[in-house]
Design a protein around this motif. Sequence first.
Motif: not given
Length: 121
Positions: A90-91, A93-94, A97
């Motif tokens: 997974q990213d 930064e995502q 969030r």
Amino acid sequence: MKNETKATRKGSSPIKVWCLPEEKASIEENAQNAGMSTSMYLRNVGMGYQIKGVIDQDLVLKLAKINGDQGRLGGLLKLWLTNSEKLSHQDPEQMRRVIHGVLERIVTMQIAMLDLVTKTK
């Protein structure tokens, strides 16, 4: 040996109270809110006992729902924080969030819970 029978309320004479239909409805509602029969409610009030109402069932259900939601969100957050190997694709930064969103939702639910509790005081 004598046969002594204890006096019971059912065997005693009732006290009649004359009241208007609105007054009767109000007394019955107050008794129900206190979790008592009308007779028990009037007897306790007449004898000077302080009536303590039962907890509002709707409030309890709302608080239980919020508490369940809190538990599910907390479990999801724990899963994300402890199973980083499953989330490695997974990213970051995502994920940050998403985690911040979950934390905001938890705070929102805590505020809703506090509002429900303070409204009943």
